[in-house]
Scaffold this active site. Sequence first.
Site, PDB file in Angstrom:
ATOM      1  N   PRO A  28       0.837  -0.787   0.557  1.00  0.00           N
ATOM      2  CA  PRO A  28      -0.257   0.196  -0.014  1.00  0.00           C
ATOM      3  C   PRO A  28       0.928   1.490  -0.683  1.00  0.00           C
ATOM      4  O   PRO A  28       2.174   1.597   0.672  1.00  0.00           O
ATOM      5  CB  PRO A  28      -0.973  -0.339   1.267  1.00  0.00           C
ATOM      6  CG  PRO A  28      -0.068  -0.826   1.803  1.00  0.00           C
ATOM      7  CD  PRO A  28       0.542  -1.965   1.477  1.00  0.00           C
ATOM      8  N   GLU A  29       0.434   2.020  -0.649  1.00  0.00           N
ATOM      9  CA  GLU A  29       1.162   3.558  -1.092  1.00  0.00           C
ATOM     10  C   GLU A  29       0.549   3.730  -0.268  1.00  0.00           C
ATOM     11  O   GLU A  29      -0.835   4.353   1.156  1.00  0.00           O
ATOM     12  CB  GLU A  29       1.095   3.731  -2.231  1.00  0.00           C
ATOM     13  CG  GLU A  29       2.286   3.448  -2.589  1.00  0.00           C
ATOM     14  CD  GLU A  29       3.049   3.845  -4.214  1.00  0.00           C
ATOM     15  OE1 GLU A  29       3.573   4.856  -3.625  1.00  0.00           O
ATOM     16  OE2 GLU A  29       2.805   3.563  -4.764  1.00  0.00           O
ATOM     17  N   LYS A  49       3.502   5.818   6.329  1.00  0.00           N
ATOM     18  CA  LYS A  49       2.866   4.719   5.793  1.00  0.00           C
ATOM     19  C   LYS A  49       2.230   3.837   7.478  1.00  0.00           C
ATOM     20  O   LYS A  49       1.332   3.401   7.163  1.00  0.00           O
ATOM     21  CB  LYS A  49       3.280   3.613   4.912  1.00  0.00           C
ATOM     22  CG  LYS A  49       3.560   4.613   3.376  1.00  0.00           C
ATOM     23  CD  LYS A  49       3.942   3.407   2.960  1.00  0.00           C
ATOM     24  CE  LYS A  49       4.632   3.783   1.712  1.00  0.00           C
ATOM     25  NZ  LYS A  49       5.333   2.896   0.440  1.00  0.00           N
ATOM     26  N   ARG A  91      14.235  -1.266  -9.096  1.00  0.00           N
ATOM     27  CA  ARG A  91      13.514  -0.870  -8.908  1.00  0.00           C
ATOM     28  C   ARG A  91      12.463  -0.567 -10.429  1.00  0.00           C
ATOM     29  O   ARG A  91      13.254   0.348 -11.305  1.00  0.00           O
ATOM     30  CB  ARG A  91      12.556   0.366  -8.125  1.00  0.00           C
ATOM     31  CG  ARG A  91      13.228  -0.250  -7.026  1.00  0.00           C
ATOM     32  CD  ARG A  91      12.315  -0.915  -6.128  1.00  0.00           C
ATOM     33  NE  ARG A  91      11.257  -0.622  -6.174  1.00  0.00           N
ATOM     34  CZ  ARG A  91      10.407  -0.643  -5.231  1.00  0.00           C
ATOM     35  NH1 ARG A  91      10.327   0.069  -3.628  1.00  0.00           N
ATOM     36  NH2 ARG A  91       9.203  -0.903  -4.725  1.00  0.00           N
TER      37      ARG A  91
END
Length: 273
Positions: A2-3, A58, A262
Amino acid sequence: MPELAEVEVVRQRLCDEALRKRIKEVIINYGKTIETNKDDFKKHLVNQAFVDVKRKGKYLIFQTNDYDMVSHLRMEGRYYYKDSSDEVLKHEHVIFRFDNGKDLRYYDSRKFGRIALLPKNAYMEYPGIKKLGLDANDPSLTKEYLYEKLKNKKLAIKTSLLDQSIIAGLGNIYVNEVLFLAHIDPRISSDKITLKDCEHIIKYAKEVLDESIKFKGTTIHSFESSLGVTGGYQEKLKVHGRANEECVQCKTKILKIKVNGRGTYYCPRCQKS
Ligand SMILES: [Zn+2]
């Protein structure tokens, strides 16, 4: 994973569903989820209620009158609000049973998520939170702050923006989008980033996050926001996941490369260094 926007959406839903209900029982089905003493965890939460849920980067911070419960969802953690009579699923590791016949259940198929209980307002001292930089949509995030953080760094700008001690809460998807909107080559060395670039990065970071919060996050692969929310922001993504599609601004083909391992999507024309 999740961002920030997904975690913010989860926070908003938790505030709608889980506040001001007396916790009558805490059930721990997978002990490793709880980082602090498990007996104390239960003892300090039973007969209390969550009065607020905050977010830092987060991390979710559930507050009772006396304690902070810090929760990080990691890869797959989710919260569900269910009837207490519903069958308990295999990966529902922690259950907060309220006295209104409802449960808040922490579900985590990957088991990487962690929850810790700390004295009230001690969450800022929690190791993972203490080292966080300013939140991507914090009003006090200025171009000067960002410029100072970047000016001596030789790492690619993409990598620096993923560093949570510089800006908290920007993950891979949103950094790809922000650099596209700011017309910055993701591979450029951080010390080459100008004050003007910093202004653009901040502007678009806020824009991308506000927009994705509005669309309830981005659903990529197996991630589905907690409490049954499915994000709609993935349809708004301009470069992420769009390799070989035409750039929305110049029709050049979007490329996919790796930057520090990435997956990185960019337009070679709009983001020319
Ligand atoms: Zn382009």
